[in-house]
Scaffold this motif. Structure first.
Motif, PDB file in Angstrom:
ATOM      1  N   ALA A 255     -13.125 -11.334  -3.324  1.00  0.00           N
ATOM      2  CA  ALA A 255     -12.012 -11.145  -2.384  1.00  0.00           C
ATOM      3  C   ALA A 255     -12.380 -10.078  -1.367  1.00  0.00           C
ATOM      4  CB  ALA A 255     -10.746 -10.752  -3.139  1.00  0.00           C
ATOM      5  N   ILE A 256     -11.992 -10.336  -0.112  1.00  0.00           N
ATOM      6  CA  ILE A 256     -12.348  -9.473   1.014  1.00  0.00           C
ATOM      7  C   ILE A 256     -11.076  -8.932   1.650  1.00  0.00           C
ATOM      8  CG2 ILE A 256     -13.531  -9.366   3.243  1.00  0.00           C
ATOM      9  CD1 ILE A 256     -15.139 -11.847   2.376  1.00  0.00           C
ATOM     10  N   ASN A 257     -11.053  -7.656   1.931  1.00  0.00           N
ATOM     11  CA  ASN A 257      -9.947  -7.061   2.689  1.00  0.00           C
ATOM     12  C   ASN A 257     -10.182  -7.359   4.163  1.00  0.00           C
ATOM     13  OD1 ASN A 257      -8.029  -5.477   3.946  1.00  0.00           O
ATOM     14  ND2 ASN A 257      -8.245  -3.782   2.513  1.00  0.00           N
ATOM     15  N   SER A 374      -2.352  -1.817  -9.177  1.00  0.00           N
ATOM     16  CA  SER A 374      -1.719  -0.846  -8.287  1.00  0.00           C
ATOM     17  C   SER A 374      -2.530  -0.619  -7.015  1.00  0.00           C
ATOM     18  CB  SER A 374      -1.529   0.479  -9.027  1.00  0.00           C
ATOM     19  OG  SER A 374      -1.048   1.477  -8.150  1.00  0.00           O
ATOM     20  N   GLN A 375      -3.806  -0.327  -7.178  1.00  0.00           N
ATOM     21  CA  GLN A 375      -4.631   0.063  -6.029  1.00  0.00           C
ATOM     22  C   GLN A 375      -5.031  -1.123  -5.161  1.00  0.00           C
ATOM     23  OE1 GLN A 375      -7.879   2.816  -6.861  1.00  0.00           O
ATOM     24  NE2 GLN A 375      -9.227   1.684  -5.483  1.00  0.00           N
ATOM     25  N   VAL A 376      -5.497  -2.207  -5.797  1.00  0.00           N
ATOM     26  CA  VAL A 376      -6.004  -3.352  -5.042  1.00  0.00           C
ATOM     27  C   VAL A 376      -4.884  -4.311  -4.664  1.00  0.00           C
ATOM     28  CG1 VAL A 376      -7.583  -5.322  -5.098  1.00  0.00           C
ATOM     29  CG2 VAL A 376      -8.256  -3.154  -6.147  1.00  0.00           C
ATOM     30  N   PHE A 377      -4.166  -4.808  -5.680  1.00  0.00           N
ATOM     31  CA  PHE A 377      -3.198  -5.878  -5.438  1.00  0.00           C
ATOM     32  C   PHE A 377      -1.964  -5.397  -4.681  1.00  0.00           C
ATOM     33  CE2 PHE A 377       0.111  -8.925  -6.812  1.00  0.00           C
ATOM     34  CZ  PHE A 377      -0.483 -10.102  -6.361  1.00  0.00           C
ATOM     35  N   LYS A 378      -1.457  -4.223  -5.037  1.00  0.00           N
ATOM     36  CA  LYS A 378      -0.217  -3.752  -4.402  1.00  0.00           C
ATOM     37  C   LYS A 378      -0.474  -2.901  -3.160  1.00  0.00           C
ATOM     38  CE  LYS A 378       2.495  -3.898  -8.686  1.00  0.00           C
ATOM     39  NZ  LYS A 378       3.275  -3.110  -9.678  1.00  0.00           N
ATOM     40  N   GLN A 379      -1.378  -1.935  -3.271  1.00  0.00           N
ATOM     41  CA  GLN A 379      -1.610  -1.026  -2.143  1.00  0.00           C
ATOM     42  C   GLN A 379      -2.655  -1.543  -1.161  1.00  0.00           C
ATOM     43  OE1 GLN A 379      -2.310   3.036  -3.556  1.00  0.00           O
ATOM     44  NE2 GLN A 379      -1.134   2.579  -5.416  1.00  0.00           N
ATOM     45  N   LYS A 380      -3.407  -2.579  -1.565  1.00  0.00           N
ATOM     46  CA  LYS A 380      -4.468  -3.156  -0.718  1.00  0.00           C
ATOM     47  C   LYS A 380      -5.503  -2.101  -0.324  1.00  0.00           C
ATOM     48  CE  LYS A 380      -1.314  -4.921   2.140  1.00  0.00           C
ATOM     49  NZ  LYS A 380      -0.051  -4.831   1.363  1.00  0.00           N
ATOM     50  N   ILE A 397      -0.878 -18.716  -1.229  1.00  0.00           N
ATOM     51  CA  ILE A 397      -0.999 -17.265  -1.115  1.00  0.00           C
ATOM     52  C   ILE A 397      -1.598 -16.859   0.230  1.00  0.00           C
ATOM     53  CG2 ILE A 397      -1.137 -16.882  -3.592  1.00  0.00           C
ATOM     54  CD1 ILE A 397      -4.141 -16.680  -3.391  1.00  0.00           C
ATOM     55  N   TYR A 398      -2.341 -17.765   0.870  1.00  0.00           N
ATOM     56  CA  TYR A 398      -2.973 -17.444   2.158  1.00  0.00           C
ATOM     57  C   TYR A 398      -1.981 -17.523   3.318  1.00  0.00           C
ATOM     58  CZ  TYR A 398      -7.386 -17.562  -0.344  1.00  0.00           C
ATOM     59  OH  TYR A 398      -8.409 -17.292  -1.219  1.00  0.00           O
ATOM     60  N   ALA A 399      -0.792 -18.057   3.052  1.00  0.00           N
ATOM     61  CA  ALA A 399       0.248 -18.098   4.077  1.00  0.00           C
ATOM     62  C   ALA A 399       1.258 -16.964   3.919  1.00  0.00           C
ATOM     63  CB  ALA A 399       0.977 -19.444   4.023  1.00  0.00           C
ATOM     64  N   ARG A 400       1.096 -16.145   2.879  1.00  0.00           N
ATOM     65  CA  ARG A 400       2.053 -15.071   2.623  1.00  0.00           C
ATOM     66  C   ARG A 400       1.763 -13.864   3.517  1.00  0.00           C
ATOM     67  NH1 ARG A 400       2.041 -14.999  -4.030  1.00  0.00           N
ATOM     68  NH2 ARG A 400       2.544 -17.212  -4.310  1.00  0.00           N
ATOM     69  N   ASP A 401       2.823 -13.216   3.922  1.00  0.00           N
ATOM     70  CA  ASP A 401       2.685 -11.958   4.659  1.00  0.00           C
ATOM     71  C   ASP A 401       2.369 -10.837   3.675  1.00  0.00           C
ATOM     72  OD1 ASP A 401       3.295 -13.121   7.133  1.00  0.00           O
ATOM     73  OD2 ASP A 401       5.444 -12.929   6.778  1.00  0.00           O
ATOM     74  N   ASN A 402       1.490  -9.944   4.080  1.00  0.00           N
ATOM     75  CA  ASN A 402       1.176  -8.730   3.317  1.00  0.00           C
ATOM     76  C   ASN A 402       0.536  -9.005   1.961  1.00  0.00           C
ATOM     77  OD1 ASN A 402       2.272  -6.993   5.345  1.00  0.00           O
ATOM     78  ND2 ASN A 402       4.329  -7.519   4.598  1.00  0.00           N
ATOM     79  N   TYR A 403      -0.111 -10.167   1.818  1.00  0.00           N
ATOM     80  CA  TYR A 403      -0.851 -10.408   0.577  1.00  0.00           C
ATOM     81  C   TYR A 403      -2.116  -9.556   0.595  1.00  0.00           C
ATOM     82  CZ  TYR A 403      -2.145 -13.067  -3.577  1.00  0.00           C
ATOM     83  OH  TYR A 403      -2.446 -13.440  -4.872  1.00  0.00           O
ATOM     84  N   TYR A 404      -2.707  -9.321  -0.556  1.00  0.00           N
ATOM     85  CA  TYR A 404      -3.735  -8.285  -0.640  1.00  0.00           C
ATOM     86  C   TYR A 404      -5.029  -8.618   0.098  1.00  0.00           C
ATOM     87  CZ  TYR A 404      -6.609 -10.381  -4.445  1.00  0.00           C
ATOM     88  OH  TYR A 404      -7.436 -11.173  -5.206  1.00  0.00           O
TER      89      TYR A 404
END
Length: 482
Positions: A255-257, A374-380, A397-404
Motif C-alpha cells: 500500500a502506498i500513501n 492507529s498510525q497507518v489506517f486511521k492517521q494515515k 474502498i478506492y472511491a471512499r474519501d479519506n481512506y488510508y
C-alpha cells in the motif's frame, strides 16, 4: 473383538462431531461489531444468517429473504421474508426484527466494521409482517451482495446486546460454549427452519503456535485446519489428510500513501510496480503453495476479473529510469511500515531489498496491530506498508474519501457511480473491469498476489464450501464419508 469394540463408538462419534483448528481467537462472537475475521469464520451461516448469502458455489442467493425486487427508479428494494423462522431462544424472526437489525447496523455510533457498504440506505421499513422495504438515496446494485456479509446478519432486539459473548441467531447451529483461550463449541439446532445438518457438534480450537498445531495434528486431536498458508511436508504426505482449496479474496498489496511525496507522483508509483519481484515474493509461503499474481485489487475467481498482471513487469532498470525522470535522487530515504505477521516480517525484508535495488534507502518500521491500525489506517501516517486486504469485493474502498491510501481520483469515483447504477449483471461486470484498469493505470498500490489459503482437512470429510468468498467455515453441508 477388542479392536472392534473400540472402533464402533469412535466411528459413531466421528460421524457427528468435528474439531477444527482456527488460527486466532476472536475478541467477540458478534460479526456486526468486530472486524476480526475469526468471528465470521465461526458464526456466519452457522449461528447467524443474513437476508442473502453467497453459497458454496460463489453464487448470491436469498437466505432469510425468499426473494427481492428493485423499483424502476432503482431507489427501493423490497424483500419478501421467509415465514416460521425462530431464533435459538424461541423468539420469532419477521420484518420488524429485520428492520431493527438493519437500523442498528446503520447507527453511525456503532462499531460495525463494514458500515461503508450501507451508506446509500436512507430508510428501512417493515411494511407488513414479512415484507421489508429498503430506500436508497442513490442506486446501489451491490446492496444484495452487501447484505450477505457477516456485518449484516440478522439479530433480535432482545439478544443483540449480548451476542459478543453469547450469540443467538437463526442458523443451523446454536452456541454451546466459549472456553476462553481454548475453543468455541456449537451444537446442531434441531429446530432449524432449513435442511438438518449431518454434524451434531462442531468445536473450533484456537491454534496458538505452529509447534502446538503440528503436535495436535500428529496426535489426531483435530480433524482439520482452517486457512493454512504453511504446513510441514510430513502432513502433506499423510494419506489421511488433504488440502482443500478456498476461494477467499485475501489480496496482498504494497500500500502506498498517494498523498505523501514522492509517492504523489504517478511516475514514482509506477516505478515501485516495476521494482517489486512479485514472482519471488510469492514464494514466501513455501514451495507447496503457488499464489496467483494480481495486477489490480480484484480476485481472479470473480467473473469480472481482468488480467492485468503484465501491466508492470518486473524491470528494475525501467523503475530506475522512471525515478530519474521524476527527479528522485538515488539514496532517498523511505520508510516501510510492516504489521506483526510472518508476511510482514519476511516479506518486508524482500520488498525492502527490491526497493534498495532501484536506489532507495529503506527503513523498516514494525508495529503491533493496535499501532498499525492507529498510525497507518486511521492517521494515515506512513509512506509504504505491506498489508493483506481480506474483505470480499472491496473495490469500493478506492472511491471512499479519506481512506488510508489517500487516493482521490474523480475518474475512478465516476466509474464507481456507474457500478452502483448498473442495470444488469453484464453491465456490472464491464464496469468492474473498467475500475480495475483505472487502478492499474494509476498504480495506486503495488498489487502483488492472492494469499494461497487452503484448508487441511481429514480425507473423509465432505461438503466444505470451497468457492464462497466469505471468510467462514460453513458446517451445514459437511459430513463424514464412510
Amino acid at each position: 473383538m477388542l479392536l472392534l469394540a473400540l472402533c464402533v463408538p469412535f466411528s459413531a462419534q466421528a460421524s457427528e462431531h468435528i474439531r477444527l483448528g482456527i488460527q486466532l481467537e476472536p475478541p467477540s462472537l458478534d460479526p456486526t461489531r468486530t472486524a476480526a475475521v475469526s468471528a465470521s469464520e465461526i458464526t456466519w451461516c452457522n449461528l447467524f444468517e443474513g437476508l442473502t448469502f453467497v453459497n458454496g458455489e460463489g453464487q448470491l442467493r436469498p437466505r432469510l429473504a425468499k426473494s427481492w425486487t428493485l423499483s424502476d427508479d432503482q431507489l427501493q428494494y423490497r424483500f419478501e421474508l421467509r415465514h416460521d423462522i425462530r431464533f435459538h431462544d424461541g423468539r420469532t424472526f419477521n420484518a420488524e426484527v429485520a428492520e431493527f437489525a438493519l437500523q442498528r447496523l446503520l447507527d453511525p455510533g456503532n462499531a460495525n466494521p463494514q458500515l461503508e457498504w450501507y451508506k446509500q440506505i436512507t430508510g428501512v421499513k417493515a411494511t407488513d409482517e414479512y415484507s421489508l422495504e429498503i430506500t436508497l438515496k442513490r442506486p446501489d446494485a451491490m446492496l444484495p451482495f452487501a447484505l450477505s456479509l457477516p456485518a449484516a446478519v440478522m439479530v433480535h432486539p432482545d439478544s443483540a446486546a449480548n451476542n459478543g459473548e453469547h450469540p443467538v441467531g437463526t442458523g443451523p447451529y446454536r452456541f454451546a460454549g466459549w472456553e476462553k483461550g481454548h475453543s468455541v463449541t456449537l451444537l446442531r439446532n434441531d429446530d432449524y427452519w432449513g435442511k438438518r445438518p449431518a454434524l451434531h457438534e462442531a468445536r473450533f480450537l484456537f491454534m496458538r503456535t505452529s509447534v502446538g498445531t503440528e503436535n495436535m495434528l500428529a496426535e489426531g486431536l483435530v480433524d482439520g485446519l482452517l486457512s493454512v498458508t504453511r504446513v510441514g511436508n510430513r502432513f502433506l504426505l499423510r494419506p489421511d489428510y488433504r488440502m482443500s482449496p478456498r476461494q477467499l479474496q485475501s489480496k496482498m498489496i504494497l500500500a502506498i500513501n498517494n498523498g505523501r511525496p514522492p509517492f504523489d507522483n504517478l511516475q514514482v508509483r509506477r516505478a515501485l510496480s516495476h521494482a517489486i519481484d512479485r514472482q519471488n515474493l510469492s514464494q514466501l509461503y513455501g514451495p507447496q503453495f503457488k499464489p496467483q499474481l494480481i495486477g489490480s485489487h480484484f480476485p481472479p475467481s470473480h467473473p469480472a476479473y481482468v488480467d492485468l498482471v503484465d501491466r508492470y513487469p518486473y524491470d528494475p532498470e525501467r523503475a530506475k529510469t522512471l525515478l530519474r525522470e521524476a527527479g528522485v535522487e538515488p539514496g532517498t530515504r523511505i520508510a516501510l511500515t510492516i504489521p506483526p505477521t510472518d508476511y510482514g516480517r519476511y516479506g518486508g525484508l524482500m520488498v525492502a531489498e527490491d526497493l534498495e535495488r532501484i536506489g532507495f534507502r529503506v527503513e523498516l518500521e514494525q508495529l503491533d496491530w493496535s499501532r498499525w491500525l492507529s498510525q497507518v489506517f486511521k492517521q494515515k501516517d506512513y509512506a509504504l506498508t505491506l498489508i493483506m486486504h481480506v474483505e470480499p469485493m472491496d473495490l469500493n474502498i478506492y472511491a471512499r474519501d479519506n481512506y488510508y491510501f489517500n487516493y482521490d481520483n474523480t475518474r475512478f469515483k465516476a466509474i464507481w457511480e456507474q457500478v452502483l447504477n448498473a442495470a444488469s449483471e453484464t453491465e456490472l461486470h464491464r464496469l468492474l473491469g473498467e475500475a480495475q484498469r483505472q487502478l492499474a493505470e494509476d498504480a495506486v498500490n503495488v498489487f502483488l498476489f492472492m494469499r494461497p489459503e487452503q484448508n487441511l482437512m481429514h480425507r473423509q470429510l465432505r461438503g466444505m464450501w470451497e468457492k464462497s468468498p466469505i471468510p467462514s467455515f460453513v458446517l451445514e453441508d459437511v459430513y463424514w464419508a464412510p
